[in-house]
Design an enzyme around this catalytic site. Sequence first.
Site, PDB file in Angstrom:
ATOM      1  N   ARG A  60      -7.346  10.184  -2.163  1.00 16.91           N
ATOM      2  CA  ARG A  60      -6.391   9.921  -2.490  1.00 16.91           C
ATOM      3  C   ARG A  60      -5.823  11.800  -2.827  1.00 16.91           C
ATOM      4  NH1 ARG A  60      -4.677   5.217  -5.222  1.00 16.91           N
ATOM      5  NH2 ARG A  60      -5.457   3.306  -4.240  1.00 16.91           N
ATOM      6  N   ARG A  74       1.078  11.610  -3.331  1.00 19.93           N
ATOM      7  CA  ARG A  74       2.664  12.002  -4.090  1.00 19.93           C
ATOM      8  C   ARG A  74       2.074  12.866  -5.464  1.00 19.93           C
ATOM      9  NH1 ARG A  74       3.673   5.377  -4.820  1.00 19.93           N
ATOM     10  NH2 ARG A  74       1.863   5.265  -4.798  1.00 19.93           N
TER      11      ARG A  74
END
Length: 354
Positions: free
Chosen positions: A27, A31
């Site tokens: 990831r 975010r």
Amino acid sequence: MIELKNDRFLRALLKQPVDVTPVWMMRQAGRYLPEYRASRERAGDFMGLCTNPEMACEVTLQPLERYPLDAAILFSDILTIPDAMGLGLYFETGEGPKFRKPVRNEADVDALLVIKPEQDLPYVIDAVKTIHRELNGRVPLIGFSGSPWTLATYMIEGGSSRDFRRAKEMLYNQPEVMHRLLDVLADSVTAYLNAQITAGAQAVQIFDTWGGALSHSAYQEFSLKYMQKIVAGLIREHQGRQVPVILFTKGGGQWLELLANTGATALGLDWTTDIGQARARVGKQVALQGNMDPTILYAKPERIRAEVAAILASFGKGSGHIFNLGHGITPEVDPVHAGAFIHAVHELSGGYHS
């Protein structure tokens, strides 16, 4: 063929000599990065990013602009395959992925067809081609998919689950139906990963996120068996270069020997398994990827550095280690801390390769 300027990730996967331990993060495009959040806002939502090859390329490259990472990973989602099967994937804020048409019975399973990636998921294949072109040999590109068992859990539950009640109910009460579902998924994953390899992915990873939720015997029958089938069906050499395959079962430290026997090139480890012990168990067969607890990135940089040093010492000298987190980086991590982690790996690992 584009020549790689930095191939230490691929070399380490093949247990060939490297100058320092390569590092990437699960990831790594996500975010925690303000530039990712800005791109996602422009795209409208998460699926807007995934289904736009240019934007998927943009966010794939963002962490490489910040950090000296040794690999890029395709920006996509593991649930693209069930979405392509017509299950209607959508995301609800704070609740994660959901399906409008979950798979609940034998008729639902029998209605599923093996996907044709170029036809059913053209945006993913176009994203791989775009990213490969834009990387221009800077670092290798990793393609990926969810494992059949992990995909099945989402498809049957209709989204995320804590106890996998519906999936396990099918597994134990209708094992023949579950096997049919897993067979369709294994064939779809094989085709999907091969299409990614042909489009430019130089290594692939299978994320068996929920394999650790199974019992010892159920894991072998309903997860491992199908990952082994996929490994056997993958393109293992493309454009004169070996294509490494990484298997990652979260919570799967007790099955390393079984995983190593699948023919995979490398195994991903979560943070619950000591990497030195894992190397002693299977290091002659496979490379190892991992395995720092992602939450350590909340700590101060000096504590992060100490943890990196401990993991490097546990693995010891020689190649065959790709440094990574034991699972994906979390959204609240300070990007400065992620940078401290990556720099520490490169700075502290040289002595293990001299």
